[in-house]
Design a protein around this motif. Structure first.
Motif, PDB file in Angstrom:
ATOM      1  N   ILE A 204       1.137  25.204 -38.311  1.00  0.00           N
ATOM      2  CA  ILE A 204       0.843  25.308 -39.746  1.00  0.00           C
ATOM      3  C   ILE A 204       1.592  24.242 -40.522  1.00  0.00           C
ATOM      4  CG2 ILE A 204       1.178  26.751 -41.796  1.00  0.00           C
ATOM      5  CD1 ILE A 204       0.680  29.178 -39.933  1.00  0.00           C
ATOM      6  N   ALA A 205       2.886  24.105 -40.238  1.00  0.00           N
ATOM      7  CA  ALA A 205       3.691  23.092 -40.925  1.00  0.00           C
ATOM      8  C   ALA A 205       3.158  21.696 -40.641  1.00  0.00           C
ATOM      9  CB  ALA A 205       5.152  23.205 -40.494  1.00  0.00           C
ATOM     10  N   ALA A 206       2.719  21.462 -39.402  1.00  0.00           N
ATOM     11  CA  ALA A 206       2.180  20.150 -39.028  1.00  0.00           C
ATOM     12  C   ALA A 206       0.903  19.844 -39.800  1.00  0.00           C
ATOM     13  CB  ALA A 206       1.927  20.095 -37.525  1.00  0.00           C
ATOM     14  N   LEU A 207      -0.012  20.823 -39.874  1.00  0.00           N
ATOM     15  CA  LEU A 207      -1.284  20.612 -40.563  1.00  0.00           C
ATOM     16  C   LEU A 207      -1.077  20.324 -42.044  1.00  0.00           C
ATOM     17  CD1 LEU A 207      -3.508  23.394 -38.924  1.00  0.00           C
ATOM     18  CD2 LEU A 207      -3.666  20.929 -38.574  1.00  0.00           C
ATOM     19  N   ILE A 208      -0.192  21.105 -42.668  1.00  0.00           N
ATOM     20  CA  ILE A 208       0.036  20.924 -44.096  1.00  0.00           C
ATOM     21  C   ILE A 208       0.761  19.606 -44.360  1.00  0.00           C
ATOM     22  CG2 ILE A 208       1.253  21.870 -46.098  1.00  0.00           C
ATOM     23  CD1 ILE A 208       0.640  24.649 -44.933  1.00  0.00           C
ATOM     24  N   SER A 209       1.691  19.242 -43.478  1.00  0.00           N
ATOM     25  CA  SER A 209       2.408  17.983 -43.649  1.00  0.00           C
ATOM     26  C   SER A 209       1.483  16.785 -43.442  1.00  0.00           C
ATOM     27  CB  SER A 209       3.590  17.912 -42.678  1.00  0.00           C
ATOM     28  OG  SER A 209       4.433  16.837 -42.977  1.00  0.00           O
ATOM     29  N   ILE A 210       0.545  16.904 -42.497  1.00  0.00           N
ATOM     30  CA  ILE A 210      -0.448  15.837 -42.312  1.00  0.00           C
ATOM     31  C   ILE A 210      -1.307  15.710 -43.566  1.00  0.00           C
ATOM     32  CG2 ILE A 210      -2.573  15.220 -41.082  1.00  0.00           C
ATOM     33  CD1 ILE A 210      -1.284  16.313 -38.528  1.00  0.00           C
ATOM     34  N   ALA A 211      -1.678  16.857 -44.137  1.00  0.00           N
ATOM     35  CA  ALA A 211      -2.543  16.846 -45.320  1.00  0.00           C
ATOM     36  C   ALA A 211      -1.833  16.285 -46.540  1.00  0.00           C
ATOM     37  CB  ALA A 211      -3.038  18.259 -45.614  1.00  0.00           C
ATOM     38  N   THR A 212      -0.544  16.612 -46.683  1.00  0.00           N
ATOM     39  CA  THR A 212       0.192  16.188 -47.876  1.00  0.00           C
ATOM     40  C   THR A 212       0.983  14.903 -47.660  1.00  0.00           C
ATOM     41  OG1 THR A 212       2.137  17.510 -47.267  1.00  0.00           O
ATOM     42  CG2 THR A 212       0.451  18.580 -48.602  1.00  0.00           C
ATOM     43  N   GLY A 213       1.322  14.601 -46.401  1.00  0.00           N
ATOM     44  CA  GLY A 213       2.140  13.436 -46.103  1.00  0.00           C
ATOM     45  C   GLY A 213       3.604  13.627 -46.453  1.00  0.00           C
ATOM     46  N   SER A 214       4.023  14.887 -46.634  1.00  0.00           N
ATOM     47  CA  SER A 214       5.400  15.146 -47.073  1.00  0.00           C
ATOM     48  C   SER A 214       6.008  16.315 -46.316  1.00  0.00           C
ATOM     49  CB  SER A 214       5.436  15.436 -48.575  1.00  0.00           C
ATOM     50  OG  SER A 214       6.720  15.857 -48.966  1.00  0.00           O
ATOM     51  N   SER A 215       7.052  16.042 -45.539  1.00  0.00           N
ATOM     52  CA  SER A 215       7.790  17.111 -44.863  1.00  0.00           C
ATOM     53  C   SER A 215       8.588  17.921 -45.873  1.00  0.00           C
ATOM     54  CB  SER A 215       8.725  16.510 -43.810  1.00  0.00           C
ATOM     55  OG  SER A 215       9.617  15.574 -44.405  1.00  0.00           O
ATOM     56  N   TRP A 216       9.054  17.273 -46.919  1.00  0.00           N
ATOM     57  CA  TRP A 216       9.838  17.968 -47.939  1.00  0.00           C
ATOM     58  C   TRP A 216       8.999  19.016 -48.664  1.00  0.00           C
ATOM     59  CZ3 TRP A 216      14.092  14.992 -51.026  1.00  0.00           C
ATOM     60  CH2 TRP A 216      14.948  14.345 -50.115  1.00  0.00           C
ATOM     61  N   THR A 217       7.811  18.633 -49.091  1.00  0.00           N
ATOM     62  CA  THR A 217       6.936  19.571 -49.798  1.00  0.00           C
ATOM     63  C   THR A 217       6.523  20.717 -48.886  1.00  0.00           C
ATOM     64  OG1 THR A 217       6.095  17.798 -51.206  1.00  0.00           O
ATOM     65  CG2 THR A 217       4.769  19.790 -51.055  1.00  0.00           C
ATOM     66  N   THR A 218       6.250  20.413 -47.638  1.00  0.00           N
ATOM     67  CA  THR A 218       5.868  21.444 -46.672  1.00  0.00           C
ATOM     68  C   THR A 218       6.968  22.479 -46.523  1.00  0.00           C
ATOM     69  OG1 THR A 218       4.482  19.877 -45.453  1.00  0.00           O
ATOM     70  CG2 THR A 218       5.169  21.868 -44.293  1.00  0.00           C
ATOM     71  N   SER A 219       8.198  22.038 -46.359  1.00  0.00           N
ATOM     72  CA  SER A 219       9.319  22.959 -46.194  1.00  0.00           C
ATOM     73  C   SER A 219       9.576  23.767 -47.454  1.00  0.00           C
ATOM     74  CB  SER A 219      10.581  22.189 -45.809  1.00  0.00           C
ATOM     75  OG  SER A 219      10.420  21.540 -44.571  1.00  0.00           O
ATOM     76  N   ALA A 220       9.432  23.123 -48.604  1.00  0.00           N
ATOM     77  CA  ALA A 220       9.734  23.783 -49.873  1.00  0.00           C
ATOM     78  C   ALA A 220       8.683  24.803 -50.276  1.00  0.00           C
ATOM     79  CB  ALA A 220       9.877  22.743 -50.977  1.00  0.00           C
ATOM     80  N   THR A 221       7.557  24.823 -49.603  1.00  0.00           N
ATOM     81  CA  THR A 221       6.485  25.746 -49.972  1.00  0.00           C
ATOM     82  C   THR A 221       6.194  26.704 -48.822  1.00  0.00           C
ATOM     83  OG1 THR A 221       4.903  24.032 -49.336  1.00  0.00           O
ATOM     84  CG2 THR A 221       5.445  24.190 -51.658  1.00  0.00           C
ATOM     85  N   VAL A 222       5.364  26.271 -47.913  1.00  0.00           N
ATOM     86  CA  VAL A 222       5.008  27.120 -46.788  1.00  0.00           C
ATOM     87  C   VAL A 222       6.226  27.412 -45.908  1.00  0.00           C
ATOM     88  CG1 VAL A 222       3.588  27.279 -44.712  1.00  0.00           C
ATOM     89  CG2 VAL A 222       2.629  26.332 -46.809  1.00  0.00           C
ATOM     90  N   GLY A 223       7.142  26.418 -45.805  1.00  0.00           N
ATOM     91  CA  GLY A 223       8.348  26.616 -45.000  1.00  0.00           C
ATOM     92  C   GLY A 223       9.158  27.800 -45.468  1.00  0.00           C
ATOM     93  N   ILE A 224       9.344  27.905 -46.789  1.00  0.00           N
ATOM     94  CA  ILE A 224      10.086  29.036 -47.352  1.00  0.00           C
ATOM     95  C   ILE A 224       9.383  30.346 -47.019  1.00  0.00           C
ATOM     96  CG2 ILE A 224      10.807  30.128 -49.510  1.00  0.00           C
ATOM     97  CD1 ILE A 224      11.196  27.314 -50.654  1.00  0.00           C
ATOM     98  N   ALA A 225       8.049  30.340 -47.155  1.00  0.00           N
ATOM     99  CA  ALA A 225       7.284  31.548 -46.857  1.00  0.00           C
ATOM    100  C   ALA A 225       7.420  31.941 -45.391  1.00  0.00           C
ATOM    101  CB  ALA A 225       5.817  31.326 -47.216  1.00  0.00           C
ATOM    102  N   LEU A 226       7.347  30.957 -44.509  1.00  0.00           N
ATOM    103  CA  LEU A 226       7.449  31.238 -43.076  1.00  0.00           C
ATOM    104  C   LEU A 226       8.830  31.771 -42.701  1.00  0.00           C
ATOM    105  CD1 LEU A 226       5.534  28.143 -41.634  1.00  0.00           C
ATOM    106  CD2 LEU A 226       4.785  30.524 -41.587  1.00  0.00           C
ATOM    107  N   VAL A 227       9.883  31.206 -43.302  1.00  0.00           N
ATOM    108  CA  VAL A 227      11.234  31.711 -43.024  1.00  0.00           C
ATOM    109  C   VAL A 227      11.369  33.154 -43.487  1.00  0.00           C
ATOM    110  CG1 VAL A 227      13.683  31.472 -43.634  1.00  0.00           C
ATOM    111  CG2 VAL A 227      12.352  29.438 -43.049  1.00  0.00           C
ATOM    112  N   GLY A 228      10.810  33.441 -44.676  1.00  0.00           N
ATOM    113  CA  GLY A 228      10.869  34.810 -45.181  1.00  0.00           C
ATOM    114  C   GLY A 228      10.105  35.789 -44.305  1.00  0.00           C
ATOM    115  N   ILE A 229       8.923  35.396 -43.895  1.00  0.00           N
ATOM    116  CA  ILE A 229       8.097  36.260 -43.045  1.00  0.00           C
ATOM    117  C   ILE A 229       8.744  36.463 -41.684  1.00  0.00           C
ATOM    118  CG2 ILE A 229       5.871  36.444 -41.855  1.00  0.00           C
ATOM    119  CD1 ILE A 229       4.706  34.778 -44.227  1.00  0.00           C
ATOM    120  N   GLY A 230       9.195  35.369 -41.067  1.00  0.00           N
ATOM    121  CA  GLY A 230       9.796  35.445 -39.744  1.00  0.00           C
ATOM    122  C   GLY A 230      11.078  36.255 -39.721  1.00  0.00           C
ATOM    123  N   THR A 231      11.887  36.094 -40.785  1.00  0.00           N
ATOM    124  CA  THR A 231      13.124  36.866 -40.864  1.00  0.00           C
ATOM    125  C   THR A 231      12.816  38.355 -40.938  1.00  0.00           C
ATOM    126  OG1 THR A 231      14.222  35.035 -42.012  1.00  0.00           O
ATOM    127  CG2 THR A 231      15.264  37.192 -42.160  1.00  0.00           C
TER     128      THR A 231
END
Length: 490
Positions: free
Chosen positions: A136-163
């Protein structure tokens, strides 16, 4: 005399004219540049001279190099000539960067990026949570071209869900970062993916295709490791992403037809279409899709659909949703958002041009070649330089710019195609920045995800594996492309 012969002649001419320049004199601008950058990062929070501190410091480095040149009787005309040649060489990459900004803006307002987020989130399942997070992070980062934006959005959600599922936060953050940096490397929208080939002297799509040889094995190994980890974790709870999905669905008109645009761009890339044509087509078709599928969004952003599209192409655009965590993802700077990177490239070219003109780069690369006598030694020297700059300068852009400029001539002298250098820069410079706590990337990712670098370091498998993969390929001479007529056209 063709272009390659011309530049080789210029380099040889510099060495002869500036034969009195010794290695210590050649290193003066580099050492002072490193000291200024270190002060800017450690004592001025990266803003000693404002938002464009790194660019200004590079220009100051150029002035210092010019002073060294004056003492060695190098004329201003010689230095200006080299600066002009350097700037000419990055004209096309700069145009591509502007198109990349336009592409990001139009892909946002057309709903392409939101659609990728929407369908990506639905792939979550507790039994495959970690590898799914990577994908998921890879697909969104490919689409946006930004690892920072990916982590700050979906990344936060994934950490919350996984925790909530009982999965260690370090594992989740490592999975997110691995996927985000894979996407960042492979996306034509990424500024670092544009910066590396610009520094090495190759084109964007050749760089991406050649980088796939080392990047894909690294991400495959990463997915295998995370799959094994998932099988050994007793995950409990449910993955609830309904709020995110409802927000995206209520804001955008989500349909699989939107994927026609990225698929078309990928097909054009695979058929080796010129970057300007492929990216331009992506911008144009996305604009059409925006009017067809997202007319309400366009009218919310401006009085007319045309004005909204122009804004998405040229300036800042933000689609405000009911969910605050999605607002940063659904924003774009357009062409304007690329100015920081473009200024960095221009300033790097000025610094490099003066260093070329005074014969310093030729002297340094000659010294490097005397130490790195083998192809593997040259690759290893590049990797170490990138890692060192990530530690010392604390900035991934500089870890690409400075080694890229310094090692370019050394790769040419070895008969190595420029994509070897651009790939090595990304494999060792881009991805390792997040592994260093005081680097801007490491500080950002740990702050955004709420997970310390020490916690996710070992699980950011893709990031620390990539330099080893590129060295392995170099050691066994796998996919090491030489300078030939056929490779130049590839």
């Amino acid at each position: 005399m063709d272009n390659q012969e011309y530049f080789e002649h210029r380099e040889d001419e510099n060495i002869v004219q500036n034969k009195e320049l010794n290695i210590w004199e050649a290193l003066i601008p580099v050492v002072l540049l490193m000291l200024m950058l270190a002060y800017n990062i450690f004592f001025a929070d990266g803003a000693a001279l404002g938002d464009y501190s790194n660019q200004i410091i590079l220009l100051i480095g150029g002035v210092i190099a010019a002073i060294v040149g004056f003492f060695n009787k190098v004329t201003i005309k010689t230095m200006l000539t080299e600066i002009w040649e350097n700037l000419r060489s990055v004209f096309l990459p700069i145009i591509i960067l502007f198109l990349v900004g336009a592409l990001a803006g139009t892909w946002l307002v057309s709903g392409i990026i939101p659609a990728m987020v929407y369908y990506g989130l639905q792939a979550l399942s507790p039994s495959i949570f970690l590898p799914a997070s990577v994908i998921i992070a890879a697909l969104i980062s490919i689409a946006t071209g930004s690892s920072w934006t990916t982590s700050a959005t979906v990344g936060i959600a994934l950490v919350g869900i996984g925790t909530a599922l009982g999965i260690p936060a370090g594992m989740i953050a490592g999975a997110v970062i691995s996927g985000a940096y894979f996407g960042d490397k492979m996306s034509p929208l990424s500024d670092t993916t544009n910066l590396a080939p610009a520094m090495a002297g190759t084109d964007l799509f050749t760089h991406i295709r050649y980088m796939a040889f080392t990047t894909i094995p690294s991400i495959v190994i990463t997915l295998i490791v995370f799959s094994i980890l998932s099988f050994n974790i007793d995950a409990t709870g449910t993955t609830n992403v309904d709020d995110l999905l409802r927000t995206i669905e209520s804001t955008f008109n989500i349909t699989p037809y939107l994927f026609i645009v990225p698929i078309m761009v990928v097909v054009l890339i695979l058929f080796k279409t010129k970057p300007l044509i492929a990216l331009g087509a992506g911008v144009g078709l996305a604009g059409v899709f925006a009017m067809v599928f997202q007319s309400e969004i366009l009218l919310q952003l401006s009085e007319s659909e045309t004005m909204s599209l122009m804004k998405a192409i040229f300036t800042d655009t933000q689609v405000v949703t009911e969910n605050a965590s999605l607002n940063e993802l659904f924003s774009s700077g357009g062409m304007q958002g690329m100015l920081w990177t473009i200024f960095l490239i221009i300033c790097a070219m000025v610094f490099g041009g003066v260093m070329d003109g005074i014969g310093a780069l030729s002297r340094i690369t000659k010294a490097l070649l005397s130490v790195a006598t083998t192809v593997f030694g040259l690759f290893a020297s590049t990797v170490v330089s990138c890692l060192g700059l990530n530690v010392i300068a604390s900035d991934q852009y500089l870890a690409l710019v400075i080694p890229g400029k310094m090692f370019k001539k050394a790769y040419e002298d070895k008969g190595l195609a420029p994509e070897n250098l651009s790939r090595t820069l990304e494999d060792s410079g881009t991805v390792t920045s997040v592994l260093i706590p005081w680097n801007t990337c490491g500080a950002y990712q740990s702050g955004v995800l709420g997970v310390g670098v020490g916690e996710y370091f070992i699980y950011a498998i893709f990031n620390w594996l990539s330099p080893f993969t590129t060295l392995l390929f170099a050691a066994f001479k796998i996919k090491i492309r030489m300078m030939t007529t056929s490779s130049a056209k590839a």
